[in-house]
Design an enzyme around this catalytic site. Structure first.
Site, PDB file in Angstrom:
ATOM      1  N   HIS A   4      -7.122  11.365   3.738  1.00 54.33           N
ATOM      2  CA  HIS A   4      -5.662  11.226   3.854  1.00 54.33           C
ATOM      3  C   HIS A   4      -4.879  11.877   2.728  1.00 54.33           C
ATOM      4  CE1 HIS A   4      -7.559   7.970   6.164  1.00 54.33           C
ATOM      5  NE2 HIS A   4      -6.619   8.244   7.026  1.00 54.33           N
ATOM      6  N   GLY A  20       5.696   2.318  -2.269  1.00 61.76           N
ATOM      7  CA  GLY A  20       5.374   2.318  -0.841  1.00 61.76           C
ATOM      8  C   GLY A  20       6.023   3.506  -0.145  1.00 61.76           C
ATOM      9  N   ARG A  24      10.465   7.701  -2.512  1.00 66.35           N
ATOM     10  CA  ARG A  24      10.541   7.164  -3.874  1.00 66.35           C
ATOM     11  C   ARG A  24       9.588   7.939  -4.791  1.00 66.35           C
ATOM     12  NH1 ARG A  24      15.054   4.504  -5.122  1.00 66.35           N
ATOM     13  NH2 ARG A  24      15.352   2.642  -3.871  1.00 66.35           N
ATOM     14  N   ARG A  43       0.703  13.495   6.403  1.00 66.08           N
ATOM     15  CA  ARG A  43       1.461  12.364   6.964  1.00 66.08           C
ATOM     16  C   ARG A  43       2.791  12.127   6.259  1.00 66.08           C
ATOM     17  NH1 ARG A  43      -1.628   8.404  10.249  1.00 66.08           N
ATOM     18  NH2 ARG A  43      -3.534   9.490  10.746  1.00 66.08           N
ATOM     19  N   ARG A  87       1.455  -0.338  -8.941  1.00 63.94           N
ATOM     20  CA  ARG A  87       2.368  -0.336  -7.795  1.00 63.94           C
ATOM     21  C   ARG A  87       3.787  -0.611  -8.282  1.00 63.94           C
ATOM     22  NH1 ARG A  87       4.749  -1.659  -3.136  1.00 63.94           N
ATOM     23  NH2 ARG A  87       5.409  -3.802  -2.774  1.00 63.94           N
ATOM     24  N   GLY A  89       7.301  -1.533  -6.442  1.00 63.53           N
ATOM     25  CA  GLY A  89       7.843  -1.816  -5.117  1.00 63.53           C
ATOM     26  C   GLY A  89       8.980  -2.810  -5.147  1.00 63.53           C
ATOM     27  N   SER A  90       9.321  -3.301  -3.967  1.00 65.37           N
ATOM     28  CA  SER A  90      10.368  -4.308  -3.871  1.00 65.37           C
ATOM     29  C   SER A  90       9.774  -5.591  -3.288  1.00 65.37           C
ATOM     30  CB  SER A  90      11.514  -3.803  -2.992  1.00 65.37           C
ATOM     31  OG  SER A  90      11.024  -3.586  -1.693  1.00 65.37           O
ATOM     32  N   GLU A 179       5.801  -9.764  -1.015  1.00 66.46           N
ATOM     33  CA  GLU A 179       5.747  -8.313  -0.769  1.00 66.46           C
ATOM     34  C   GLU A 179       4.564  -8.084   0.165  1.00 66.46           C
ATOM     35  OE1 GLU A 179       3.179  -5.997  -2.933  1.00 66.46           O
ATOM     36  OE2 GLU A 179       2.257  -7.900  -2.359  1.00 66.46           O
ATOM     37  N   MET A 180       4.044  -6.872   0.287  1.00 70.61           N
ATOM     38  CA  MET A 180       3.036  -6.653   1.324  1.00 70.61           C
ATOM     39  C   MET A 180       1.806  -5.831   0.902  1.00 70.61           C
ATOM     40  SD  MET A 180       5.581  -6.120   4.592  1.00 70.61           S
ATOM     41  CE  MET A 180       4.289  -6.373   5.795  1.00 70.61           C
ATOM     42  N   GLU A 181       1.570  -5.647  -0.399  1.00 64.39           N
ATOM     43  CA  GLU A 181       0.483  -4.735  -0.810  1.00 64.39           C
ATOM     44  C   GLU A 181      -0.415  -5.192  -1.959  1.00 64.39           C
ATOM     45  OE1 GLU A 181       3.716  -3.630  -0.506  1.00 64.39           O
ATOM     46  OE2 GLU A 181       3.538  -2.569   1.394  1.00 64.39           O
ATOM     47  N   SER A 203      14.650  -7.299  -4.081  1.00 64.15           N
ATOM     48  CA  SER A 203      15.669  -6.621  -3.266  1.00 64.15           C
ATOM     49  C   SER A 203      16.449  -7.607  -2.405  1.00 64.15           C
ATOM     50  CB  SER A 203      15.010  -5.571  -2.372  1.00 64.15           C
ATOM     51  OG  SER A 203      14.058  -6.183  -1.533  1.00 64.15           O
ATOM     52  N   ASP A 204      15.842  -8.779  -2.151  1.00 67.26           N
ATOM     53  CA  ASP A 204      16.534  -9.778  -1.322  1.00 67.26           C
ATOM     54  C   ASP A 204      15.981 -11.163  -1.651  1.00 67.26           C
ATOM     55  OD1 ASP A 204      14.285  -8.291   0.231  1.00 67.26           O
ATOM     56  OD2 ASP A 204      14.335 -10.278   1.133  1.00 67.26           O
ATOM     57  N   ARG A 217      19.919  -1.281  -5.797  1.00 63.47           N
ATOM     58  CA  ARG A 217      18.468  -1.049  -5.692  1.00 63.47           C
ATOM     59  C   ARG A 217      18.060   0.162  -6.533  1.00 63.47           C
ATOM     60  NH1 ARG A 217      18.699  -3.236  -0.398  1.00 63.47           N
ATOM     61  NH2 ARG A 217      19.144  -1.266   0.603  1.00 63.47           N
TER      62      ARG A 217
HETATM   63  N1  HPA Z   1       9.024  -9.706   2.830  1.00 63.85           N
HETATM   64  C1  HPA Z   1       8.031  -8.848   2.605  1.00 63.85           C
HETATM   65  N2  HPA Z   1       8.163  -7.790   1.832  1.00 63.85           N
HETATM   66  C2  HPA Z   1       9.354  -7.574   1.250  1.00 63.85           C
HETATM   67  C3  HPA Z   1      10.425  -8.432   1.448  1.00 63.85           C
HETATM   68  C4  HPA Z   1      10.245  -9.556   2.278  1.00 63.85           C
HETATM   69  O1  HPA Z   1      11.168 -10.362   2.480  1.00 63.85           O
HETATM   70  N3  HPA Z   1      11.480  -7.955   0.759  1.00 63.85           N
HETATM   71  C5  HPA Z   1      11.050  -6.818   0.143  1.00 63.85           C
HETATM   72  N4  HPA Z   1       9.767  -6.591   0.439  1.00 63.85           N
END
Ligand code: HPA
Length: 237
Positions: A4, A20, A24, A43, A87, A89-90, A179-181, A203-204, A217
């Site tokens: 990849h 991610g 960025r 990709r 990493r 990220g947000s 987050e997700m990673e 970020s939120d 941001r």
């Molecule tokens: N969930 C998962 N990942 C995120 C979120 C969230 O609310 N905000 C920023 N990354």
């Protein structure tokens, strides 16, 4: 070349920042690295190598979620010999005292993903950041006057959950943000004996439902970038 990442051997630095979003990665290369060259467009997952304060650094987009992130991390380590992975990220806050725009460092990462349990025959692994990177990032954050929060984060497999309140259970256990990673990053780093850290900007907030504007941001992301770059060059590659 790996499956990849279309870079020749030696094109990627030992220290790599991992946003991610591939755009960025381009932003970081254009604004922080000297002599940055793009080594990957496969990709659209851009990767660049340049120098920061004279040290060679790469920045590689990884996409969203643990399966995508893990593909890039695996290939960076095993095909390109990368040794320090940070990493950037947000995240979404799940605690009242973790405010939007705060910078969060994941010392450890809880997860609802089965990636690690699959690797370990159903047993649970505790994904943890590298101590040298934790210590260096704490020191740099202090010098920068950043009020960084550090602790346990949640790496979730889903952004849009069936139960939009499922985060509340993690919050009861003191988890700071979602987050997700990170869990995949920490697990692979442990498996292959390299250093990893996850730095995030909030970020939120899932607690207050507040969201940052795109301008905010950009600004908070800048602080986190400086923190990540200074941390990366502050430890042995
Ligand atoms: N969930 C998962 N990942 C995120 C979120 C969230 O609310 N905000 C920023 N990354």
């Amino acid at each position: 070349m790996s499956i990849h990442i279309g870079a020749p051997e030696g094109a990627i630095a030992s220290r790599v920042l991992l946003p991610g979003d591939p755009l960025r990665a381009r932003f970081i290369a254009e604004n922080y690295l000297e002599g940055a060259e793009c080594y990957n467009e496969v990709r659209g997952m851009y990767g660049y190598t340049g120098t920061y304060k004279g040290e060679r650094i790469s920045v590689q987009g990884t996409g969203m979620g643990m399966p995508s992130h893990a593909i890039y991390v695996h290939e960076l380590i095993n095909s390109y010999g990368c040794k320090t992975l940070i990493r950037v990220g947000s995240c979404g806050s799940i605690q009242e005292d973790v405010k939007i725009r705060d910078v969060v460092m994941g010392i450890s990462s809880s997860t609802n993903s089965s990636m690690a349990t699959q690797r370990l025959n159903g047993m649970n692994f505790a994904p943890t950041a590298d101590w040298d990177l934790i210590a260096k990032a704490s020191e740099v954050a202090k010098t920068m006057g950043l009020n960084m929060k550090a602790g346990n984060i949640l790496s979730s497999d889903s952004f849009y959950d069936e139960n939009p309140e499922s985060w509340k259970l993690w919050a009861k256990y003191g988890v700071m943000a979602v987050e997700m990673e990170a869990a995949a990053l920490y697990t692979l780093a442990a498996r292959f004996g390299v250093k990893a850290l996850c730095l995030l900007t909030v970020s939120d907030s899932l607690v207050t439902k507040e969201e940052t504007t795109s301008e905010e941001r950009e600004k908070t992301f800048t602080q986190m970038m400086e923190l990540a770059l200074e941390t990366a060059i502050g430890v042995e590659a």
